[in-house]
Enzyme design. Structure first.
Site, PDB file in Angstrom:
ATOM      1  N   TYR A  88      38.477   0.396 -36.223  1.00  0.00           N
ATOM      2  CA  TYR A  88      37.469   0.005 -35.234  1.00  0.00           C
ATOM      3  C   TYR A  88      38.092  -0.804 -34.090  1.00  0.00           C
ATOM      4  O   TYR A  88      38.158  -0.350 -32.948  1.00  0.00           O
ATOM      5  CB  TYR A  88      36.347  -0.769 -35.934  1.00  0.00           C
ATOM      6  CG  TYR A  88      35.269  -1.246 -34.998  1.00  0.00           C
ATOM      7  CD1 TYR A  88      34.435  -0.326 -34.355  1.00  0.00           C
ATOM      8  CD2 TYR A  88      35.090  -2.603 -34.735  1.00  0.00           C
ATOM      9  CE1 TYR A  88      33.464  -0.754 -33.463  1.00  0.00           C
ATOM     10  CE2 TYR A  88      34.113  -3.036 -33.855  1.00  0.00           C
ATOM     11  CZ  TYR A  88      33.309  -2.114 -33.226  1.00  0.00           C
ATOM     12  OH  TYR A  88      32.347  -2.541 -32.340  1.00  0.00           O
ATOM     13  N   HIS A 166      29.442   8.772 -25.715  1.00  0.00           N
ATOM     14  CA  HIS A 166      28.712   7.814 -24.867  1.00  0.00           C
ATOM     15  C   HIS A 166      29.580   7.195 -23.780  1.00  0.00           C
ATOM     16  O   HIS A 166      29.075   6.481 -22.924  1.00  0.00           O
ATOM     17  CB  HIS A 166      28.100   6.717 -25.751  1.00  0.00           C
ATOM     18  CG  HIS A 166      26.984   7.229 -26.606  1.00  0.00           C
ATOM     19  ND1 HIS A 166      25.664   7.083 -26.268  1.00  0.00           N
ATOM     20  CD2 HIS A 166      26.982   7.954 -27.757  1.00  0.00           C
ATOM     21  CE1 HIS A 166      24.909   7.655 -27.184  1.00  0.00           C
ATOM     22  NE2 HIS A 166      25.689   8.196 -28.105  1.00  0.00           N
ATOM     23  N   ARG A 283      28.224  -6.713 -21.227  1.00  0.00           N
ATOM     24  CA  ARG A 283      29.154  -7.231 -22.234  1.00  0.00           C
ATOM     25  C   ARG A 283      30.384  -7.665 -21.444  1.00  0.00           C
ATOM     26  O   ARG A 283      30.716  -7.040 -20.426  1.00  0.00           O
ATOM     27  CB  ARG A 283      29.566  -6.123 -23.198  1.00  0.00           C
ATOM     28  CG  ARG A 283      28.569  -5.839 -24.286  1.00  0.00           C
ATOM     29  CD  ARG A 283      29.098  -4.838 -25.291  1.00  0.00           C
ATOM     30  NE  ARG A 283      29.518  -3.594 -24.690  1.00  0.00           N
ATOM     31  CZ  ARG A 283      30.772  -3.244 -24.476  1.00  0.00           C
ATOM     32  NH1 ARG A 283      31.772  -4.051 -24.813  1.00  0.00           N
ATOM     33  NH2 ARG A 283      31.065  -2.091 -23.920  1.00  0.00           N
ATOM     34  N   LYS A 288      33.814  -3.428 -16.968  1.00  0.00           N
ATOM     35  CA  LYS A 288      32.551  -3.698 -16.280  1.00  0.00           C
ATOM     36  C   LYS A 288      32.751  -4.270 -14.873  1.00  0.00           C
ATOM     37  O   LYS A 288      31.784  -4.522 -14.165  1.00  0.00           O
ATOM     38  CB  LYS A 288      31.672  -4.633 -17.118  1.00  0.00           C
ATOM     39  CG  LYS A 288      31.323  -4.070 -18.510  1.00  0.00           C
ATOM     40  CD  LYS A 288      30.333  -2.909 -18.452  1.00  0.00           C
ATOM     41  CE  LYS A 288      29.965  -2.405 -19.850  1.00  0.00           C
ATOM     42  NZ  LYS A 288      29.075  -1.240 -19.828  1.00  0.00           N
ATOM     43  N   ASP A 382      32.296   3.311 -16.258  1.00  0.00           N
ATOM     44  CA  ASP A 382      31.218   3.160 -17.239  1.00  0.00           C
ATOM     45  C   ASP A 382      30.655   4.541 -17.556  1.00  0.00           C
ATOM     46  O   ASP A 382      30.340   5.298 -16.637  1.00  0.00           O
ATOM     47  CB  ASP A 382      30.104   2.278 -16.645  1.00  0.00           C
ATOM     48  CG  ASP A 382      29.381   1.464 -17.705  1.00  0.00           C
ATOM     49  OD1 ASP A 382      29.409   1.865 -18.872  1.00  0.00           O
ATOM     50  OD2 ASP A 382      28.798   0.417 -17.348  1.00  0.00           O
ATOM     51  N   VAL A 387      21.921  -0.755 -18.245  1.00  0.00           N
ATOM     52  CA  VAL A 387      21.360  -1.934 -17.585  1.00  0.00           C
ATOM     53  C   VAL A 387      20.707  -1.521 -16.258  1.00  0.00           C
ATOM     54  O   VAL A 387      19.608  -1.967 -15.919  1.00  0.00           O
ATOM     55  CB  VAL A 387      22.473  -2.989 -17.354  1.00  0.00           C
ATOM     56  CG1 VAL A 387      22.024  -4.070 -16.384  1.00  0.00           C
ATOM     57  CG2 VAL A 387      22.865  -3.621 -18.699  1.00  0.00           C
ATOM     58  N   TYR A 509      46.886  46.864 -30.406  1.00  0.00           N
ATOM     59  CA  TYR A 509      47.977  46.020 -30.927  1.00  0.00           C
ATOM     60  C   TYR A 509      47.738  44.524 -30.656  1.00  0.00           C
ATOM     61  O   TYR A 509      47.371  43.772 -31.554  1.00  0.00           O
ATOM     62  CB  TYR A 509      49.332  46.469 -30.358  1.00  0.00           C
ATOM     63  CG  TYR A 509      50.460  45.731 -31.029  1.00  0.00           C
ATOM     64  CD1 TYR A 509      50.851  46.063 -32.316  1.00  0.00           C
ATOM     65  CD2 TYR A 509      51.085  44.659 -30.405  1.00  0.00           C
ATOM     66  CE1 TYR A 509      51.846  45.358 -32.972  1.00  0.00           C
ATOM     67  CE2 TYR A 509      52.085  43.944 -31.055  1.00  0.00           C
ATOM     68  CZ  TYR A 509      52.458  44.301 -32.341  1.00  0.00           C
ATOM     69  OH  TYR A 509      53.425  43.585 -32.989  1.00  0.00           O
ATOM     70  N   ASP A 689      40.350  44.260 -29.204  1.00  0.00           N
ATOM     71  CA  ASP A 689      39.836  42.928 -28.862  1.00  0.00           C
ATOM     72  C   ASP A 689      39.424  42.750 -27.409  1.00  0.00           C
ATOM     73  O   ASP A 689      38.607  41.903 -27.108  1.00  0.00           O
ATOM     74  CB  ASP A 689      40.882  41.865 -29.183  1.00  0.00           C
ATOM     75  CG  ASP A 689      42.022  41.904 -28.192  1.00  0.00           C
ATOM     76  OD1 ASP A 689      42.624  42.985 -28.025  1.00  0.00           O
ATOM     77  OD2 ASP A 689      42.286  40.878 -27.549  1.00  0.00           O
TER      78      ASP A 689
END
Ligand code: GDG
Length: 735
Positions: A88, A166, A283, A288, A382, A387, A509, A689
Site C-alpha cells: 500500500y 480513479h 488532501r 494537488k 488530478d 471537490v 499459414y 485468420d
C-alpha cells in the site's frame, strides 16, 4: 442468480474499537456512497481491506471483525503491517501514484515491494475467487489492484470483470519507465470493460496496449486472442442531491439552528459584506498543487494591493500519507509559505490565510462550500477532482466562481469555470482578481449551467452507465462465442471428416498454423507444426493445401519435405504434390515498376517498415513501425495507391499489418475453387485468420466448414481463438 461484487483496496466501513468492543463506521467517500446500494441490491459482496494490521489482533478478534463486516456483505482481506508497508504505502503510493501523476522523479522502483504488491493482489483475487460463480459480475477499483482482473479472469473466464481507474493513466513515455509495465497492462487486460475518468487517459492506455502488447485495436475495442475488451471514459459524478439538499437547508436556517462553525464563517462577512472568502480543500498531496496555489495567492495580494483586507483564503489541508518523506517535506513547505504570507500581508483585523491542517466533519465541509465566494482548485495533476463538483452542487443560490486547473480530469466537463494552468502563478493571481470582481449575473449563468450537468450525470448515473457498459461488452463477446467451436461441435466435425470418402483441407499459414513474428522470415515451421503437418499428410483420403499470401520460394522451401499442395501469393502460383510450380491464370508484372517508388517513399519516412517483393505482388509491412504512426501511414498509402492505380486491374489488399498490391481477380477463394474442380471432395474445410481468407469463406461451396482464427467479424461459419487452438483442433481431427 448472477450477482454484482465490488473489490477495492478499502472496504466502505472503518473498524472502530472501544474497550475491545468493535463496531463499524460507514465511510462517506464517493465510491462507498455510489456502490453501496447497488452491490447489496444485486446480492453481491464488497471485498477489501478493513484498514487494520492483522497482527495487532488475535484470531477471535479478527473473527469478530469479520462477522460484523459479513453482516454488511463485506469480506475483509487481512493485511499484515509488512504487507501494508510494501503493497500500500510502498508500491501503490510510492511507485504507481507518483508515476501516474507524472511525478516520475518521486517514483521508486523496488523489486521487493513489487513482489509484495503481486502477492497482495493475489490475496484479493483469491478472496474474490472463493465467492464468485460463473455469470457473476465483479467491479474492480483503482490503482492498488491493477493485477486483480487477470488473476480472476485466468481462473474464471465466465465472470464479467469491470475495472475502473480513479487516477490518471499517463502517456506511454511515462508509463514505459516502469520495469513491470507489461505485467501491469496484462493485469488490467483481464477485465472485459476498462473505465477511466477522461478520454485522454483512455487513449494513453490504448496506446500503451498497442505499443507494449501489440493487440489489435478497433477504435475503443481491444481484440486479444480470446476476447474483445471495451475501453471507455466514465467521468465520475457525485451524490449531487446530498450536497444540494444540505446547502438548501443551510440557506433556510435561522439563527439558533446554525452551527457554531457556520456562525463563525458568517461573522467574517459581517465585518464587511464586500469581503470575499476563497476556499481551498485537498488532501495534503504533492499532486494537488498546493505550494503554487499559495504563491499565486501571495502574488495576487502583491499585484492587487487594494484587495488586501478584503479577501481571505480558507485553506483546509487534510493530512495524508504523513509518514512518507515527500509528504513531510511538502507539509514543511506549506507551513512556511502560510507563515510567510500571513506575516507579510496580515494585520490585527486581517488574516490572509486561515489554515486548517485536519479533516473536518462532513457538515462543516458543506458549510464551507456554501459560504465561500470562490473555489480555488489548482492540482498539477488530478484524475478527476470531486471537490470541484461538490462546490458547484453546494451553491444553493447559484452564485460563486470556481477557478480550475486544466490538469484536473474534471476540467474537461466544466468549461464554465475559469480554467488556469497550475504552473502559471501570474495567471492564477489574475484569475482570483477576475473571480472576485465577476458580476453576479455572470456567476449565476455559469454556476447554473454547471449545476444542470452535474445533477444529470451524478454518481448514480455514473454507476449505472458503467454497469450498462459491462452488459454491452458481454453482448459483443457473445457474438464471438456464438461461432466458437464447442467440444460437441468438434466431435460432429470429426465424425463428418472420418466418414468422408475424400477430404480437402485449405490451411492458411501466418496467423493460422504459425504465429506472427516481427520478421516474417522467422515464422518458419517449428517442430510441433512439422509433426502436425506430417500427421495430416499421413491421414488417409485427405488432401492438404497450404494456401497463403507468401511467395512461392519461401513456402516451397519450408514444405519441401511434405506431401502438401501449395497455393502461394494468394493464388498466383500452385504446386501440386510431386509437381512443379504453375501459374493457372496469367498475372502481369509490368505495373510493379510504377508502384515500387511510392512504397519506397513510405519506407523512407516510416521507420520500421519495409517492402517485401514477391513474384507478382509488392507488400509494405508495418508491424515493426510505431503502432499509431504505422496505422496512420497505412491509411495515407492506401489513398495514394488508389490514385496511382486508376483503372488498372490491380488490387490493394490489407492484411495483418501489411498492405499488399497485386494483380486483380486473383484471390484465395478463386484459387481454392479451381483446386476443387480438379480434386472433388465430400468434406471441405478452410481455416484462415485475415481478410484475404474471407474470399475462401465466401466463395467455397456452402457445405464447406469454414473457420476464422481470432475474434473479428467474419463470413466463416465457425471461430477458433488462436494458432494454438487451431493446432489442437487439427491434432484432434486426425487423432
Ligand atoms: C481520487 C483521485 C478522483 C476532503 N476533505 C475532507 C473531505 N474530503 C473529501 C471531499 C471529496 C474527497 O474527499 C476528495 O476527492 P478528490 O476527488 O478531490 O481527490 P482524491 O482523494 O485524491 O481522489 C481523484 C477521486 O479519486 C475519485 O475517483 O476524483 O482525482 O485522486 O469527496 O469531499 N471529507 C470530509 N472532511 C474533509 O475534511 N468529510
Amino acid at each position: 442468480m448472477a450477482k454484482l461484487h465490488i473489490i477495492s483496496n478499502r472496504l466502505p466501513f472503518k473498524v472502530s474499537e472501544d474497550e475491545s468492543e468493535f463496531s463499524l463506521i460507514e465511510s462517506v467517500g464517493g465510491l462507498a456512497t455510489g456502490l453501496s446500494s447497488v452491490y447489496k441490491q444485486l446480492g453481491g459482496n464488497w471485498i477489501g481491506w478493513a484498514g487494520i494490521s492483522s497482527e495487532n489482533y488475535n484470531e477471535s478478534q479478527l473473527e469478530k471483525i469479520d462477522y460484523l463486516l459479513k453482516k454488511e456483505n463485506c469480506l475483509s482481506v487481512h493485511l499484515t503491517s509488512h504487507e501494508i508497508d510494501y503493497y500500500y504505502e510502498g508500491f501503490s503510493n510510492n511507485t504507481i501514484w507518483p508515476l501516474f501523476h507524472y511525478f516520475a522523479q518521486y517514483a521508486e522502483f523496488n523489486y521487493e515491494k513489487w513482489q509484495v504488491f503481486k502477492d497482495v493482489n493475489q490475496k484479493f483475487a483469491d478472496a474474490a475467487l472463493e465467492i464468485l460463480e460463473d455469470g457473476d459480475t465483479i467491479w474492480v477499483n483503482d490503482y492498488h489492484l491493477l493485477l486483480v482482473p487477470e488473476m480472476i479472469k485466468s481462473k474464471m473466464p465466465n465472470v464479467a470483470i469491470g475495472f475502473f481507474l480513479h487516477i490518471p493513466f499517463p502517456s506511454y513515455e511515462v508509463f514505459r519507465l516502469l520495469p513491470w509495465r507489461n505485467e501491469l497492462i496484462n493485469g488490467i487486460l483481464g477485465a472485459d470493460l476498462i473505465g477511466f475518468h477522461t478520454f485522454d487517459y483512455e487513449r494513453h492506455f490504448i496506446s500503451c496496449v498497442r505499443r507494449l502488447i501489440g493487440y489489435e485495436i478497433n477504435l475503443n475495442q481491444i481484440i486479444t486472442d480470446q476476447r474483445i475488451i471495451l475501453v471507455d471514459a466514465f467521468p465520475m459524478g457525485i451524490d449531487y442531491q446530498k450536497f444540494a439538499d444540505l446547502s438548501n437547508n443551510l440557506n433556510n436556517q435561522q439563527g439558533s439552528e446554525k452551527s457554531d462553525f457556520l456562525l463563525e464563517l458568517e461573522r467574517f462577512s459581517e465585518i464587511d459584506p464586500e469581503r470575499k472568502l476563497v476556499l481551498s480543500i485537498d488532501r495534503l498531496d504533492y499532486t494537488k498543487g498546493i505550494p503554487n496555489r499559495l504563491r499565486a495567492f501571495s502574488r495576487f495580494l502583491e499585484k492587487y494591493p487594494e484587495m488586501i483586507g478584503k479577501i481571505s483564503l480558507l485553506f483546509l489541508a487534510v493530512p495524508s500519507r504523513d509518514q512518507v518523506s515527500h509528504y513531510q517535506l511538502l507539509k514543511r513547505e506549506v507551513d512556511e509559505l502560510v507563515g510567510a504570507i500571513n506575516g507579510l500581508y496580515g494585520g490585527i483585523n486581517y488574516t490572509p490565510i486561515w489554515y486548517f491542517y485536519r479533516s473536518m466533519p462532513f457538515n462543516n465541509l458543506v458549510e464551507l462550500y456554501f459560504k465561500s465566494d470562490i473555489a480555488l482548485v489548482t492540482p498539477v495533476r488530478d484524475g478527476m477532482n470531486l471537490v470541484a463538483k461538490e462546490y458547484i452542487a453546494s451553491r444553493a443560490n447559484q452564485d460563486g466562481v470556481i477557478i480550475l486547473s486544466e490538469m484536473a480530469g474534471v476540467a474537461k466537463e466544466m468549461g464554465e469555470a475559469i480554467i488556469i494552468n497550475p504552473n502559471n502563478e501570474e495567471e492564477i493571481a489574475d484569475a482570483i482578481f477576475t473571480a472576485a470582481n465577476m458580476p453576479i449575473e455572470e456567476q449565476k449563468t455559469r454556476i447554473s449551467q454547471l449545476q444542470k450537468r452535474l445533477k444529470r450525470y451524478d454518481l448514480f448515473k455514473w454507476t449505472s452507465e458503467f454497469l450498462k457498459s459491462i452488459e454491452k461488452v458481454k453482448l459483443l463477446q457473445q457474438d464471438f462465442y456464438a461461432k466458437k467451436i464447442t467440444a460437441q461441435l468438434e466431435d460432429e466435425i470429426k465424425k463428418q471428416f472420418t466418414n468422408a470418402a475424400h477430404s480437402v483441407l485449405f490451411l492458411d499459414y501466418d496467423g493460422t498454423l504459425s504465429s506472427f513474428k516481427n520478421n516474417p522470415s522467422m515464422a518458419y515451421p517449428d517442430e510441433e507444426l512439422k509433426e502436425l503437418v506430417f500427421g495430416l499428410t499421413q491421414t488417409p483420403n485427405t488432401t492438404i493445401v497450404i494456401i497463403s499470401g507468401r511467395d512461392k520460394e519461401t513456402l516451397g522451401d519450408w514444405f519441401s519435405n511434405f506431401k502438401v499442395n501449395i497455393i502461394a501469393e494468394h493464388g498466383v502460383w500452385i504446386r501440386e504434390i510431386g509437381g512443379d510450380w504453375e501459374m493457372p491464370v496469367f498475372a502481369s508484372k509490368t505495373w510493379m515498376d510504377s508502384i515500387r517508388p511510392l512504397l519506397e517513399s513510405f519506407v523512407d519516412n516510416t521507420p520500421g517498415t519495409f517492402i517485401e517483393e514477391k513474384n507478382f505482388s509488392l507488400v509494405w509491412h508495418f508491424r515493426k513501425a510505431e503502432p499509431e504512426q504505422g496505422e496512420g501511414r497505412a491509411l495515407a498509402l492506401k489513398e495514394e495507391l488508389l490514385n496511382l492505380i486508376g483503372n488498372q486491374n490491380i488490387e490493394i489488399m490489407e492484411g495483418n499489418k501489411v498492405i499488399e498490391v497485386k494483380n486483380g481477380g486473383i484471390n484465395k477463394g478463386f484459387a481454392a475453387n479451381r483446386f476443387l474442380l480438379a480434386h472433388p471432395a465430400d468434406f471441405i474445410m478452410a481455416i484462415g485468420d485475415d481478410w484475404t481468407d474471407e474470399f475462401m469463406f465466401k466463395e467455397l461451396p456452402q457445405t464447406a466448414i469454414t473457420i476464422k482464427v481470432g475474434v473479428k467479424r467474419t463470413n466463416a461459419n465457425f471461430k477458433l481463438e488462436s494458432v494454438a487452438s487451431v493446432r489442437a483442433f487439427l491434432r484432434n481431427l486426425i487423432s
